[in-house]
Write a protein that holds these residues in place. Structure first.
Motif, mmCIF file in Angstrom:
data_model
loop_
_atom_site.group_PDB
_atom_site.id
_atom_site.type_symbol
_atom_site.label_atom_id
_atom_site.label_comp_id
_atom_site.label_asym_id
_atom_site.label_seq_id
_atom_site.Cartn_x
_atom_site.Cartn_y
_atom_site.Cartn_z
ATOM 1 N N ALA A 121 7.533 -10.491 19.441
ATOM 2 C CA ALA A 121 8.434 -9.914 18.664
ATOM 3 C C ALA A 121 7.943 -10.451 17.122
ATOM 4 C CB ALA A 121 10.048 -9.691 18.831
ATOM 5 N N THR A 161 8.695 -3.526 20.092
ATOM 6 C CA THR A 161 9.565 -3.999 21.037
ATOM 7 C C THR A 161 9.964 -2.864 21.989
ATOM 8 O OG1 THR A 161 11.394 -3.718 19.509
ATOM 9 C CG2 THR A 161 10.443 -6.126 19.705
ATOM 10 N N THR A 173 14.667 -7.824 25.104
ATOM 11 C CA THR A 173 13.998 -6.981 24.162
ATOM 12 C C THR A 173 14.814 -6.127 23.424
ATOM 13 O OG1 THR A 173 12.261 -6.802 25.988
ATOM 14 C CG2 THR A 173 12.215 -5.405 24.047
#
Length: 353
Positions: A121, A161, A173
């Motif tokens: 991420a 994500t 996540t």
């Protein structure tokens, strides 16, 4: 032993693993639990208010995580020299996804999966921010193009994500995606009112924190027995929410004037408020997240006081004692607080016993 009796012998942990692996649905697992309750007539009370969080499955998780840190760090160094910052982050993002194919999807290792998701991420975010404006300095500046690079990077990271979660189902996540949306919201603020953004950022973060806390509670209330992946998702959302809420409340107390005495005890009062909320919703994660930021704040106060003011270390002592007391008397304190709430509300809260 009959097949029904064998089903009754299945532990909650096994059922939870079965749901996570796709062997049974969450509804089927809940049906098995309800069957067990109906046959047992009276179920012995269990400490459901314990936060069951899977962080490591064994020392191999730590071992692999060290290897991932070494490998990705070296990969970033060599790729950065070859293709620049944006290319380096893109390479790290791609490598993190490929590594997750083995360590997350096949091996189902908890800690490496968390680390790989966070690296993925972050790498996606910085890839987009750097590609949009290399002069931002790793995507963290807000000056040259206002907040537009941050807005775009946050939105792209949210999509990335979401794709990652669809593939790997790592609970953290969701929190990472929400954090990227919060970053986009801050970027929008700097685009719209750049001259007033510094002052408005704190109320915005506080509002975002309250929104994230509401989302976390939706996940918690949908799984009050904490048997599915939703409870892990809620855990990370509570961690994020606490940081977003505590930061605007505490940051103004450190370095913005006012006596160290007022600042220290104000931080302590905020932490006590967090403790009450954590007890009500049964989430120690809120305290851990808030305490982490409070530690940095107290460190700043120690420097500011020149180690000559005993109020700061005294307040830290009180804070530590409060944590220990909460740890020792968590269940009793929570029962006492829940007894003061309306019955309908108390029974809807997670892990009510």
């Amino acid at each position: 032993m009959s097949s029904a009796q064998e089903m009754l012998a299945i532990s909650p942990g096994v059922l939870r693993t079965a749901v996570d692996s796709g062997l049974v649905t969450a509804e089927q697992a809940q049906g098995l639990r309800e069957l067990e309750q109906a046959r047992a007539q009276v179920r012995e009370a269990e400490p459901h208010d314990d936060e069951k969080f899977r962080f490591i499955s064994g020392f191999s998780d730590i071992f692999v995580t060290i290897g991932l840190g070494l490998f990705l760090g070296a990969l970033g160094y060599f790729s950065g020299n070859a293709v620049g910052n944006a290319g380096m982050f893109a390479v790290i993002a791609a490598a993190s996804w490929l590594l997750a194919e083995y360590f997350t999807r096949r091996q189902r290792m908890a800690l490496p999966s968390i680390v790989l998701l966070l690296v993925y991420a972050g790498a996606v975010f910085f890839t987009v921010a750097e590609a949009f404006n290399p002069s931002l300095g790793f995507g963290l500046g807000l000056g040259n193009h206002g907040g537009l690079p941050i807005v775009i990077a946050g939105l792209v990271t949210a999509v990335a994500t979401a794709l990652h979660y669809r593939r790997f189902r790592v609970p953290v996540t969701i929190a990472a995606g929400v954090a990227s949306l919060v970053a986009s919201a801050v970027g929008v603020l700097f685009m719209i009112v750049p001259d007033f953004a510094e002052q408005a950022a704190k109320p915005l973060l506080l509002a975002c924190g309250l929104a994230v806390f509401t989302l976390a509670m939706r996940f918690d209330l949908s799984d009050p027995q904490r048997q599915t992946r939703r409870t892990d998702i809620a855990f990370w959302l509570h961690m994020l929410a606490a940081l977003l809420i505590v930061h605007p409340l505490i940051s103004g107390l450190v370095g913005d004037g006012g006596s160290d005495v007022v600042s220290a005890w104000s931080i302590l009062a905020i932490f006590v408020g967090l403790a009450l909320v954590a007890l009500v919703v049964d989430r120690r994660a809120i305290l851990v997240s808030g305490l982490s930021y409070a530690g940095f704040a107290f460190g700043a106060l120690v420097v500011k006081a020149g180690l000559s003011d005993s109020v700061v270390p005294l307040t830290m002592l009180v804070l530590g004692a409060l944590v220990l007391l909460l740890s020792a008397g968590w269940h009793a304190l929570r029962r006492a607080i829940l007894s003061l709430l309306p019955g309908a509300l108390a029974h809807r809260l997670p892990a009510h016993t």
